[in-house]
Design a protein around this motif. Structure first.
Motif, PDB file in Angstrom:
ATOM      1  N   PRO A   1       3.615   0.023   3.926  1.00 20.45           N
ATOM      2  CA  PRO A   1       2.717  -1.742   4.517  1.00 20.45           C
ATOM      3  C   PRO A   1       2.340  -1.970   3.138  1.00 20.45           C
ATOM      4  O   PRO A   1       2.257  -2.029   2.225  1.00 20.45           O
TER       5      PRO A   1
ATOM      6  N   LEU B   1      -2.325  -2.244   6.426  1.00 21.14           N
ATOM      7  CA  LEU B   1      -2.431  -1.000   6.407  1.00 21.14           C
ATOM      8  C   LEU B   1      -2.376  -0.236   7.875  1.00 21.14           C
ATOM      9  O   LEU B   1      -1.875   0.007   8.782  1.00 21.14           O
TER      10      LEU B   1
ATOM     11  N   LEU C   1      -7.561   8.946   4.011  1.00 19.07           N
ATOM     12  CA  LEU C   1      -6.856   8.825   4.979  1.00 19.07           C
ATOM     13  C   LEU C   1      -7.263   9.015   6.399  1.00 19.07           C
ATOM     14  O   LEU C   1      -7.777  10.178   7.014  1.00 19.07           O
TER      15      LEU C   1
ATOM     16  N   ALA D   1       0.247   4.557   1.307  1.00 18.80           N
ATOM     17  CA  ALA D   1      -1.192   5.650   1.604  1.00 18.80           C
ATOM     18  C   ALA D   1      -0.804   6.792   1.371  1.00 18.80           C
ATOM     19  O   ALA D   1       0.483   7.435   1.797  1.00 18.80           O
TER      20      ALA D   1
ATOM     21  N   VAL E   1       0.673  -0.930   0.073  1.00 10.68           N
ATOM     22  CA  VAL E   1       0.102  -0.055   0.271  1.00 10.68           C
ATOM     23  C   VAL E   1       0.466   1.343  -0.265  1.00 10.68           C
ATOM     24  O   VAL E   1       2.093   1.170   0.896  1.00 10.68           O
TER      25      VAL E   1
ATOM     26  N   TRP F   1      -9.439   3.377  -2.094  1.00 16.01           N
ATOM     27  CA  TRP F   1      -8.209   2.865  -2.788  1.00 16.01           C
ATOM     28  C   TRP F   1      -8.806   2.567  -4.525  1.00 16.01           C
ATOM     29  O   TRP F   1      -9.485   2.169  -5.210  1.00 16.01           O
TER      30      TRP F   1
END
Length: 227
Positions: A87, A106, A142, A62, A60, A117
């Motif tokens: 992650p 995550l 997030l 982020a 991921v 996503w």
């Protein structure tokens, strides 16, 4: 192939005749397999290749509202280094949805949840020696995981350090040879290209992933041969 190139510029499934297959080693997470196969279809004209049979993984990138990405510092014994990574985790829960697995990683490694996503990039980590397929997602919108739901990290994960990095700085670190984790390298460069395009060309989170081992049909050895 014509001088103009292939009609479809893409990797293609190309299963060859499997003569025999043997598991040489059974590990906690992956096995070592030895395949005897034929490139031509002639069972007498065979090759033998040993490789890691891997469940695959997700990773991921982020990204926060300022365009920064989260990197994690984690120790890796095989290379004897602490690496800046994104992650990531194994797809070792049978039947688990790929995006659900990514969200779990995550939360466990970064204490974050994401409201959006998208798929950034798919790749094989080392196709000459492993069946491992990796999908990297871009996670945005997030929020922090509530304190009551935080995951207790153990072993190497207990040492994880978090660092928010401007995407351009992360790209420079990749190009300067300061980052080496393959998922981090691929994720950073893919995220930079996605950003350059205004995030308009990204695939949806549920885009098909036929290259993952669970989605590929592994042929049985020809009758009367193999194990």
């Amino acid at each position: 192939m014509s001088a103009a190139g292939p009609k479809v510029f893409a990797d293609q499934p190309d299963p060859r005749t499997l003569v025999a297959s043997e598991t040489l080693y059974e590990g906690r997470i992956w096995n070592v397999v030895s395949d005897t196969f034929s490139l031509t279809g002639d069972a007498e004209d065979v090759l033998v290749r040993d490789y890691i049979a891997h469940p695959g993984a997700v990773a991921v990138v982020a990204m926060d509202d300022h365009g920064r990405i989260l990197l994690l510092k984690q120790y890796r014994q095989p290379v004897r280094m602490s690496l800046w990574e994104i992650p990531a985790g194994l797809l070792d829960v049978e039947g688990e949805d790929f995006v659900v697995a990514a969200a779990r990683e995550l939360a466990e490694e970064a204490d974050l949840a994401a409201g959006r996503w998208d798929v950034l990039v798919d790749f094989f980590n080392s196709p000459g020696s492993s069946s491992e397929a990796i999908r990297i997602y871009l996670a945005r919108d997030l929020t922090e995981v509530p304190e009551a739901d935080l995951h207790t990290r153990t072993d190497e994960e207990a040492e994880i350090e978090h660092l928010w990095v401007d995407l351009d700085d992360a790209v420079q670190a990749v190009m300067a040879g300061r980052l080496h984790n393959p998922s981090a390298v691929a994720g950073v460069l893919a995220a930079a290209e996605a950003s350059r395009r205004g995030f308009e060309a990204l695939r949806p989170a549920d885009a098909p992933w036929p290259e993952h081992p669970s989605q590929r049909h592994r042929p049985a050895p020809a009758a009367g041969t193999g194990q």
